[in-house]
Design an enzyme around this catalytic site. Structure first.
Site, short mmCIF file in Angstrom:
data_model
loop_
_atom_site.label_atom_id
_atom_site.label_comp_id
_atom_site.label_asym_id
_atom_site.label_seq_id
_atom_site.Cartn_x
_atom_site.Cartn_y
_atom_site.Cartn_z
N LYS A 151 24.50 -17.06 3.43
CA LYS A 151 24.50 -15.59 3.51
C LYS A 151 25.86 -15.09 4.01
O LYS A 151 26.42 -14.13 3.49
CB LYS A 151 23.41 -15.07 4.46
CG LYS A 151 22.00 -15.09 3.95
CD LYS A 151 21.65 -14.02 2.95
CE LYS A 151 21.88 -14.44 1.54
NZ LYS A 151 21.05 -15.43 0.93
N LYS A 186 23.86 -11.49 -9.71
CA LYS A 186 22.48 -11.62 -9.21
C LYS A 186 21.74 -12.74 -9.95
O LYS A 186 20.97 -13.47 -9.36
CB LYS A 186 21.75 -10.28 -9.40
CG LYS A 186 20.34 -10.26 -8.84
CD LYS A 186 20.34 -10.27 -7.33
CE LYS A 186 18.97 -10.48 -6.75
NZ LYS A 186 19.03 -10.90 -5.34
N GLU A 211 20.95 -21.64 4.88
CA GLU A 211 20.84 -20.26 4.40
C GLU A 211 21.73 -19.33 5.22
O GLU A 211 22.36 -18.42 4.66
CB GLU A 211 19.36 -19.82 4.47
CG GLU A 211 19.07 -18.41 4.01
CD GLU A 211 19.37 -18.16 2.54
OE1 GLU A 211 19.63 -19.12 1.80
OE2 GLU A 211 19.37 -16.98 2.14
N ASN A 266 -1.38 0.72 6.51
CA ASN A 266 -0.66 -0.35 5.85
C ASN A 266 -0.32 -1.38 6.93
O ASN A 266 0.28 -1.02 7.93
CB ASN A 266 0.62 0.19 5.21
CG ASN A 266 1.26 -0.82 4.27
OD1 ASN A 266 0.71 -1.89 4.06
ND2 ASN A 266 2.40 -0.47 3.72
N GLY A 267 -0.71 -2.64 6.73
CA GLY A 267 -0.44 -3.67 7.74
C GLY A 267 -1.68 -4.53 7.91
O GLY A 267 -2.63 -4.42 7.14
N TRP A 273 -3.69 -2.39 -1.58
CA TRP A 273 -3.67 -3.75 -2.13
C TRP A 273 -4.41 -4.59 -1.14
O TRP A 273 -4.00 -4.69 0.03
CB TRP A 273 -2.22 -4.23 -2.28
CG TRP A 273 -1.75 -4.28 -3.69
CD1 TRP A 273 -2.18 -3.51 -4.72
CD2 TRP A 273 -0.74 -5.14 -4.22
NE1 TRP A 273 -1.49 -3.83 -5.85
CE2 TRP A 273 -0.61 -4.83 -5.58
CE3 TRP A 273 0.06 -6.14 -3.68
CZ2 TRP A 273 0.29 -5.49 -6.41
CZ3 TRP A 273 0.96 -6.79 -4.50
CH2 TRP A 273 1.06 -6.47 -5.86
N CYS A 308 0.84 -1.20 0.00
CA CYS A 308 0.00 0.00 0.00
C CYS A 308 0.87 1.25 0.00
O CYS A 308 1.98 1.24 0.53
CB CYS A 308 -0.88 0.02 1.24
SG CYS A 308 -1.87 -1.47 1.42
N GLU A 322 28.57 -15.45 1.38
CA GLU A 322 28.40 -14.54 0.25
C GLU A 322 28.85 -13.12 0.54
O GLU A 322 29.49 -12.49 -0.28
CB GLU A 322 26.91 -14.47 -0.13
CG GLU A 322 26.40 -15.63 -0.89
CD GLU A 322 24.98 -15.37 -1.37
OE1 GLU A 322 24.77 -15.37 -2.59
OE2 GLU A 322 24.09 -15.15 -0.53
N HIS A 350 28.92 -36.89 13.26
CA HIS A 350 29.45 -37.76 12.21
C HIS A 350 30.60 -37.10 11.46
O HIS A 350 30.87 -37.46 10.31
CB HIS A 350 28.32 -38.17 11.27
CG HIS A 350 27.23 -38.90 11.98
ND1 HIS A 350 27.23 -40.26 12.18
CD2 HIS A 350 26.12 -38.44 12.62
CE1 HIS A 350 26.18 -40.62 12.88
NE2 HIS A 350 25.48 -39.52 13.16
N ARG A 355 4.40 0.54 -6.65
CA ARG A 355 4.28 -0.44 -5.57
C ARG A 355 3.13 -1.42 -5.82
O ARG A 355 3.06 -2.46 -5.18
CB ARG A 355 4.03 0.28 -4.25
CG ARG A 355 5.22 1.07 -3.77
CD ARG A 355 4.83 2.04 -2.67
NE ARG A 355 4.33 1.39 -1.48
CZ ARG A 355 5.08 1.00 -0.45
NH1 ARG A 355 6.37 1.22 -0.48
NH2 ARG A 355 4.56 0.41 0.60
C1 AGP Z 1 21.47 -16.05 -2.87
O1 AGP Z 1 21.86 -15.11 -1.96
C2 AGP Z 1 22.32 -16.09 -4.07
N1 AGP Z 1 22.47 -14.85 -4.69
C3 AGP Z 1 22.08 -17.27 -4.98
O2 AGP Z 1 22.33 -18.44 -4.25
C4 AGP Z 1 20.69 -17.38 -5.62
O3 AGP Z 1 19.75 -17.74 -4.67
C5 AGP Z 1 20.76 -18.43 -6.75
O4 AGP Z 1 21.67 -18.00 -7.71
C6 AGP Z 1 19.41 -18.71 -7.38
O5 AGP Z 1 18.90 -17.58 -8.02
P1 AGP Z 1 17.41 -17.56 -8.54
O6 AGP Z 1 16.54 -17.57 -7.36
O7 AGP Z 1 17.33 -16.32 -9.35
O8 AGP Z 1 17.23 -18.82 -9.36
#
Ligand code: AGP
Length: 613
Positions: A490, A608, A486, A100-101, A74, A2, A493, A509, A27
């Site tokens: 993170k 990305k 994850e 909004n919420g 929305w 919103c 990365e 193990h 948005r």
């Molecule tokens: C996540 O932080 C990464 N940038 C990377 O692992 C990403 O999730 C992966 O390349 C998959 O991308 P996608 O979701 O566009 O398929």
């Protein structure tokens, strides 16, 4: 998401509000409206559909007045109709609110207000707000105090903006949790309120952002800031550059942090209009396959890469536990070499925020050759994956700019949850009562995520203490195991620290050999059925002098006592608890990386969208 705009000053408000809302159109919204206070009355104009419809309908004759608020909605609760569009009035037309919420306890408040004689006209959760404010004003409170009292009655995360005809020229705006921002714009003899900078920047670059639990009381010449408890706050404007990148980053230093903070809104946007509250139903608009096909499949194969694969791992639990379909998950690039035994009886569900990841696209092409029906979860409308699959569930996060995925993880998890609910309904395994519970549980996510985001300063403190270590272990069990993976991903990365995610049962193990005082261990030990086993793992780490950062459930004093540092999350449904635990993982990586001086938004060596194999 919103959009919110407000203006008080010496110019006519309506055209300014409509222009501001237009700048927030990106948005997304399904209805819009404005309210102006003038001459002892509140004039509301609103309607379903595009802003242009509203604007054209006015035919150049705007409601007069120099103080007003506007909103693009929305829908979450109730269809996108004129009645449900914001602004919403109280019984007598003395108070008007945009919001909004999600008011999580709106049903009980609605019942209470109705019993006290209030007439509510819409199907929205928002409408309880003007009526609550009205009731406090009727008891003698001013608008600001009435808003503060109202905040004390509602659950969830909110941005709320209100006016009253009894206090012309004044706008009050509050932020509670992280369901969306509130920014105050300073002009000369005029002031603005908005949800996002782009709405304001052409008018002023002098702005102040509200934090969680803060309220602004705005008139044309002054603004007063207070806490929700009423304590005064000192706050002055900052000057922001008028460029698109700054506008997009808002109050945040990096896109990664902004995107972490946006998650409650992204979740809300992903389920709005798809999770129907009363009577419980799921409406997935573009799933691209009949209930008959969903009934026919005998298993689900989920695929993805990186963060998207971690979301897919949770999708597996959802398909099995919610829809009752056997499910497995694979890394897209490995799936391609498996020569997997799939065909028309296997539903392939791919997850890819970009929709262009080459390994996932190749795996999808292979599945297509084998005749498997396919649904993709994607954040990019029109991307290749959405064209290859029979249907898709789009996450509605807006562009994710930081290379490290954050908001698309939790939105993908939510989309998979909705898809599993949809499949469960199609297969006749979910009755109304169970579906109602599942939907109510998801609706709590934005509010609870807002509470977890408030742990930011504590996570930052821990990150400062840990930023010098070079190896980390992340441990969890069950639904939290993907979040351990994850957390490690993170951290690698964005901070270039070596990190491993393991199912905690696997620790003995092999990985246990690594543990000593140079190896911090992040252990997700929440009250979700895995807590006691995780406690044993934590004891084993401590016995080897490992440093333990526990992600634990609020009030778990025993676990708190066993951890060197503990981050406490509110209790939540085990299936959706990863929506909360993802946040400390992301914040920890972000703060460790910034402490180490890394470029968090564009980490080295990473793209990305990965379009090479
Ligand atoms: C996540 O932080 C990464 N940038 C990377 O692992 C990403 O999730 C992966 O390349 C998959 O991308 P996608 O979701 O566009 O398929």
């Amino acid at each position: 998401m919103c959009g919110i705009i407000g203006y008080t000053g010496r110019r006519e408000a309506a055209p300014l509000l409509l222009d501001g809302l237009q700048r927030l159109e990106y948005r997304g919204y399904d209805s819009a409206g404005i309210a102006i206070v003038d001459d002892g009355a509140i004039h509301v104009v609103k309607g379903a559909g595009k802003l242009s419809v509203l604007r054209d309908g006015l035919e150049g004759v705007y409601p007069p007045g120099r103080c007003g608020i506007g909103h693009t909605r929305w829908a979450t609760h109730g269809k996108p109709t004129t009645d449900n569009a914001h602004p919403h009035l109280d019984c007598t037309g003395a108070v008007v609110v945009i919001h909004n919420g999600i008011v999580e306890n709106y049903l009980e408040l609605r019942a209470e207000l109705t019993a006290r004689g209030h007439a509510l006209r819409s199907e929205t959760d928002t409408e309880v707000l003007p009526h609550l404010i009205e009731s406090y004003m009727d008891e003698g409170a001013d608008l600001l105090t009435a808003l503060r009292h109202t905040l004390g009655r509602i659950r969830g995360a909110h941005a709320i903006v209100a006016m009253s005809k009894r206090e012309p020229g004044r706008i009050v705006a509050a932020r509670a949790g992280n369901a969306g921002g509130v920014v105050i714009g300073y002009g000369a003899g005029e002031m603005f309120v908005a949800s996002d900078l782009p709405a304001l920047l052409p008018e002023t670059q002098r702005v102040a952002f509200l934090a969680d639990g803060e309220i602004a009381c705005v008139t044309a010449d002054a603004v007063e800031y207070v806490t929700a408890a009423g304590a005064p706050l000192q706050r002055g404007p900052q000057v922001v550059p008028f460029d698109p990148v700054t506008a997009a980053k808002g109050a945040h230093k990096h896109f990664m942090l902004k995107e972490i903070m946006e998650q409650p809104e992204c979740i809300m946007d992903t389920f709005r209009g798809r999770a129907i509250f009363e009577p419980p139903a799921i409406a997935l608009e573009s799933v691209g396959m009949s209930d008959e096909t969903l009934r026919r499949v005998s298993r689900v194969m989920l695929i993805g890469m990186g963060t998207s694969m971690h979301a897919a791992m949770l999708g597996r639990s959802y398909f099995e536990r919610i829809a009752g379909i056997p499910a497995e998950v694979d890394n897209s690039s490995e799936f391609r070499y498996r020569d997997a035994l799939i065909g028309p009886d296997t539903l392939v569900v791919s997850v890819a925020q970009s929709g262009e990841t080459v390994d996932t696209l190749e795996a999808m092409a292979d599945a297509k050759r084998r005749g498997a029906p396919q649904i993709t979860i994607c954040n990019t409308p029109g991307a290749q994956s959405t064209r290859v699959a029979d249907g898709c569930v789009l996450t509605r996060c807006g562009p994710e700019v930081a290379v490290a995925s954050t908001k698309t993880l939790t939105a993908s998890i939510s989309a998979l949850y909705l898809l599993a609910c949809h499949a469960g309904r199609a297969r006749g395994v979910l009755d109304d009562a169970r579906l109602g519970e599942l939907i109510a549980s998801l609706a709590r996510a934005p509010g609870l995520m807002g509470r977890v985001l408030a742990l930011g300063p504590k996570v930052q403190e821990i990150a400062h203490a840990l930023a010098g270590y070079e190896d980390f272990l992340f441990l969890a069990r069950g639904a939290q195991y993907p979040m351990a993976l994850e957390g490690a991903l993170k951290l690698k990365e964005v901070s270039y620290i070596h990190a491993e995610g393991y199912p905690a049962g696997e620790m003995k193990h092999g990985p246990i050999a690594l543990i000593d005082r140079t190896m911090p261990v992040v252990a997700i030990a929440l009250d979700d059925g895995t807590r006691d086993k995780m406690l044993s793992n934590i004891e084993q780490v401590r016995a080897r002098e490992g440093l333990v950062v526990g992600i634990i459930t609020e009030g778990d004093a025993e676990l708190r006592g066993k951890c060197d540092e503990a981050l406490e999350l509110p209790p939540y449904a085990p299936l959706l608890y990863p929506l909360l635990s993802a946040i400390p993982m992301q914040l920890l990586a972000y703060h460790i990386a910034t402490t180490r001086g890394c470029d968090v938004d564009q980490p080295r060596n990473l793209a990305k969208t990965v379009t090479v194999e």
